[in-house]
Scaffold this motif. Structure first.
Motif, PDB file in Angstrom:
ATOM      1  N   ALA A 262     -29.504 -40.979  18.020  1.00 53.46           N
ATOM      2  CA  ALA A 262     -28.827 -40.259  16.942  1.00 53.46           C
ATOM      3  C   ALA A 262     -27.331 -40.557  16.920  1.00 53.46           C
ATOM      4  O   ALA A 262     -26.693 -40.510  15.860  1.00 53.46           O
ATOM      5  CB  ALA A 262     -29.056 -38.755  17.098  1.00 53.46           C
ATOM      6  N   GLU A 263     -26.771 -40.874  18.088  1.00 51.53           N
ATOM      7  CA  GLU A 263     -25.348 -41.211  18.166  1.00 51.53           C
ATOM      8  C   GLU A 263     -25.097 -42.686  17.845  1.00 51.53           C
ATOM      9  O   GLU A 263     -24.059 -43.050  17.274  1.00 51.53           O
ATOM     10  CB  GLU A 263     -24.821 -40.882  19.562  1.00 51.53           C
ATOM     11  CG  GLU A 263     -24.795 -39.393  19.885  1.00 51.53           C
ATOM     12  CD  GLU A 263     -24.511 -39.102  21.352  1.00 51.53           C
ATOM     13  OE1 GLU A 263     -23.835 -38.089  21.627  1.00 51.53           O
ATOM     14  OE2 GLU A 263     -24.953 -39.898  22.215  1.00 51.53           O
ATOM     15  N   ILE A 264     -26.055 -43.512  18.211  1.00 49.57           N
ATOM     16  CA  ILE A 264     -25.909 -44.962  17.985  1.00 49.57           C
ATOM     17  C   ILE A 264     -26.085 -45.318  16.513  1.00 49.57           C
ATOM     18  O   ILE A 264     -25.379 -46.181  15.977  1.00 49.57           O
ATOM     19  CB  ILE A 264     -26.931 -45.743  18.844  1.00 49.57           C
ATOM     20  CG1 ILE A 264     -26.604 -45.573  20.334  1.00 49.57           C
ATOM     21  CG2 ILE A 264     -26.922 -47.233  18.481  1.00 49.57           C
ATOM     22  CD1 ILE A 264     -27.645 -46.155  21.250  1.00 49.57           C
ATOM     23  N   LEU A 265     -27.013 -44.660  15.840  1.00 51.93           N
ATOM     24  CA  LEU A 265     -27.353 -45.012  14.450  1.00 51.93           C
ATOM     25  C   LEU A 265     -26.152 -45.010  13.505  1.00 51.93           C
ATOM     26  O   LEU A 265     -25.913 -46.004  12.806  1.00 51.93           O
ATOM     27  CB  LEU A 265     -28.440 -44.075  13.922  1.00 51.93           C
ATOM     28  CG  LEU A 265     -28.885 -44.330  12.480  1.00 51.93           C
ATOM     29  CD1 LEU A 265     -29.411 -45.750  12.319  1.00 51.93           C
ATOM     30  CD2 LEU A 265     -29.947 -43.319  12.056  1.00 51.93           C
ATOM     31  N   PRO A 266     -25.348 -43.942  13.437  1.00 53.04           N
ATOM     32  CA  PRO A 266     -24.204 -43.971  12.498  1.00 53.04           C
ATOM     33  C   PRO A 266     -23.167 -45.038  12.856  1.00 53.04           C
ATOM     34  O   PRO A 266     -22.499 -45.574  11.963  1.00 53.04           O
ATOM     35  CB  PRO A 266     -23.621 -42.563  12.606  1.00 53.04           C
ATOM     36  CG  PRO A 266     -24.112 -42.018  13.898  1.00 53.04           C
ATOM     37  CD  PRO A 266     -25.459 -42.623  14.111  1.00 53.04           C
ATOM     38  N   ILE A 267     -23.046 -45.346  14.155  1.00 52.40           N
ATOM     39  CA  ILE A 267     -22.107 -46.407  14.557  1.00 52.40           C
ATOM     40  C   ILE A 267     -22.586 -47.747  14.024  1.00 52.40           C
ATOM     41  O   ILE A 267     -21.813 -48.539  13.459  1.00 52.40           O
ATOM     42  CB  ILE A 267     -21.954 -46.454  16.093  1.00 52.40           C
ATOM     43  CG1 ILE A 267     -21.403 -45.126  16.621  1.00 52.40           C
ATOM     44  CG2 ILE A 267     -21.024 -47.602  16.503  1.00 52.40           C
ATOM     45  CD1 ILE A 267     -21.363 -45.045  18.135  1.00 52.40           C
ATOM     46  N   LEU A 268     -23.884 -48.027  14.209  1.00 53.68           N
ATOM     47  CA  LEU A 268     -24.456 -49.282  13.705  1.00 53.68           C
ATOM     48  C   LEU A 268     -24.330 -49.366  12.185  1.00 53.68           C
ATOM     49  O   LEU A 268     -23.990 -50.420  11.638  1.00 53.68           O
ATOM     50  CB  LEU A 268     -25.926 -49.391  14.110  1.00 53.68           C
ATOM     51  CG  LEU A 268     -26.227 -49.779  15.557  1.00 53.68           C
ATOM     52  CD1 LEU A 268     -27.722 -49.673  15.843  1.00 53.68           C
ATOM     53  CD2 LEU A 268     -25.739 -51.197  15.847  1.00 53.68           C
ATOM     54  N   THR A 270     -22.105 -48.019  10.251  1.00 57.09           N
ATOM     55  CA  THR A 270     -20.706 -48.263   9.879  1.00 57.09           C
ATOM     56  C   THR A 270     -20.311 -49.710  10.135  1.00 57.09           C
ATOM     57  O   THR A 270     -19.700 -50.368   9.281  1.00 57.09           O
ATOM     58  CB  THR A 270     -19.775 -47.323  10.673  1.00 57.09           C
ATOM     59  OG1 THR A 270     -20.111 -45.966  10.376  1.00 57.09           O
ATOM     60  CG2 THR A 270     -18.326 -47.572  10.300  1.00 57.09           C
ATOM     61  N   VAL A 271     -20.673 -50.219  11.306  1.00 66.84           N
ATOM     62  CA  VAL A 271     -20.332 -51.593  11.672  1.00 66.84           C
ATOM     63  C   VAL A 271     -20.970 -52.597  10.714  1.00 66.84           C
ATOM     64  O   VAL A 271     -20.306 -53.508  10.189  1.00 66.84           O
ATOM     65  CB  VAL A 271     -20.769 -51.890  13.124  1.00 66.84           C
ATOM     66  CG1 VAL A 271     -20.672 -53.385  13.424  1.00 66.84           C
ATOM     67  CG2 VAL A 271     -19.919 -51.102  14.115  1.00 66.84           C
ATOM     68  N   LEU A 272     -22.265 -52.440  10.473  1.00 66.92           N
ATOM     69  CA  LEU A 272     -22.988 -53.389   9.621  1.00 66.92           C
ATOM     70  C   LEU A 272     -22.529 -53.322   8.166  1.00 66.92           C
ATOM     71  O   LEU A 272     -22.489 -54.338   7.469  1.00 66.92           O
ATOM     72  CB  LEU A 272     -24.490 -53.122   9.711  1.00 66.92           C
ATOM     73  CG  LEU A 272     -25.117 -53.398  11.083  1.00 66.92           C
ATOM     74  CD1 LEU A 272     -26.562 -52.903  11.132  1.00 66.92           C
ATOM     75  CD2 LEU A 272     -25.062 -54.888  11.411  1.00 66.92           C
ATOM     76  N   SER A 273     -22.167 -52.125   7.717  1.00 66.88           N
ATOM     77  CA  SER A 273     -21.709 -51.970   6.337  1.00 66.88           C
ATOM     78  C   SER A 273     -20.316 -52.546   6.142  1.00 66.88           C
ATOM     79  O   SER A 273     -20.068 -53.309   5.193  1.00 66.88           O
ATOM     80  CB  SER A 273     -21.728 -50.486   5.955  1.00 66.88           C
ATOM     81  OG  SER A 273     -21.217 -50.313   4.656  1.00 66.88           O
ATOM     82  N   LYS A 274     -19.380 -52.218   7.036  1.00 66.10           N
ATOM     83  CA  LYS A 274     -17.996 -52.655   6.877  1.00 66.10           C
ATOM     84  C   LYS A 274     -17.806 -54.137   7.166  1.00 66.10           C
ATOM     85  O   LYS A 274     -17.058 -54.826   6.471  1.00 66.10           O
ATOM     86  CB  LYS A 274     -17.085 -51.826   7.785  1.00 66.10           C
ATOM     87  CG  LYS A 274     -16.880 -50.389   7.308  1.00 66.10           C
ATOM     88  CD  LYS A 274     -15.854 -49.662   8.163  1.00 66.10           C
ATOM     89  CE  LYS A 274     -15.567 -48.269   7.617  1.00 66.10           C
ATOM     90  NZ  LYS A 274     -14.548 -47.562   8.448  1.00 66.10           N
TER      91      LYS A 274
END
Length: 299
Positions: A262-268, A270-274
């Motif tokens: 749940a913590e890793i998902l939003p980081i991934l 953000t990284v993949l989108s930006k």
């Protein structure tokens, strides 16, 4: 891209292409009549490209209209891919026109007809103005849509054709070398072919669900494993539904002691989108790879 921004983007493309379509369709009739009256193959070649411009813009407008349809039970991704089909068709259309012009020029070089250079010059100059206006309308948006890029390429090639016809008309008027008309027609056809191939190749890559040209898969992988808690990944797939709408799916092996899924998902996300412009992603988290040979596998 948000739903509201996507709608504004599509609406902007549609407005520009409607105006360009009206201009090219109107002038097409004038150029065909002018080509027949002046007996100029270069002008007929330009008219043929104007015909493909009109056809391409018409197809592109239909594609935009269909692409606006919402997803349903049979088309869960919506109708975005129809724009790519339109771009592919436009590329094939350009190939056909270029081949015909080169074929016709071969016979005309053997027996050049008498060319009415004054009429040829006037019609070509009018065509140049129309093409400049259409290019202005499409130029700002052609970098973000293969569909618009296909229409833009059609107009761009016709612009070059108009310039060539103008130059040919001037040369014929002062030299009376009628073969220049056919030579320019061939040059127009040869100039269009490599650019058409680039458009077709990009369209086919999307239809085959290949990795988009502006996405480096190695860099994507490197960014993924740098996220705290990610141990490895496998079954990574990156493709595009249409221009600017890139999707990703993968399996991620993680260490729950460092970070939860749940913590890793939003980081991934953000990284993949930006970093890579990936707008849609499906990620499956695993404590161990789902198969012994899966770790760090890109397929």
């Amino acid at each position: 891209m948000s739903t509201e921004n996507a709608r504004e983007y599509v609406a902007g493309n549609e407005r520009s292409m409607k105006i360009a379509f009206a201009l090219t369709a109107t002038f097409l009739v004038v150029e065909i009549i002018g080509g027949v009256l002046t007996k100029s193959l270069a002008l007929i070649s330009d008219a043929a490209h104007m015909l493909t411009d009109t056809t391409a813009l018409g197809i592109a407008l239909v594609a935009i209209s269909i692409a606006k349809r919402p997803a349903d039970k049979k088309r869960t991704f919506g109708y975005y891919r129809f724009e790519i089909l339109a771009a592919s068709f436009n590329a094939l259309l350009l190939f056909g026109v270029a081949a015909y012009i080169i074929y016709e020029a071969y016979f005309r070089l053997k027996a050049p007809p008498q060319i009415e250079s004054t009429g040829m010059l006037f019609v070509a100059a009018c065509g140049l103005v129309i093409n400049l206006i259409s290019m202005r309308l499409l130029s700002a948006r052609q970098g973000t849509s293969l569909n618009v890029r296909g229409a833009y390429l059609e107009v761009w090639s016709d612009l070059i054709g108009s310039i060539g016809v103008i130059a040919g008309a001037i040369l014929i008027r002062f030299t009376e070398w009628a073969w220049i008309d056919s030579a320019i027609a061939v040059l127009i056809g040869l100039w269009v072919l490599p650019r058409t191939w680039i458009l077709l190749k990009s369209s086919l890559n999307i239809l085959l669900e290949g990795v988009p040209d502006d996405v480096d898969l190695d860099k994507v992988g490197a960014s993924i494993v740098q996220v705290p808690g990610v141990l490895s990944f496998h079954d990574l797939h990156v493709w595009a539904l249409t221009s600017g709408k890139v999707s990703l799916s993968m399996h991620v092996v993680y260490d729950p002691k460092i970070n939860t899924s749940a913590e890793i998902l939003p980081i991934l996300q953000t990284v993949l989108s930006k970093e890579f412009g990936i707008s849609h992603m499906t990620i499956q988290f695993e404590l161990v790879p789902c198969s012994p040979s899966a770790e760090m596998n890109f397929i």
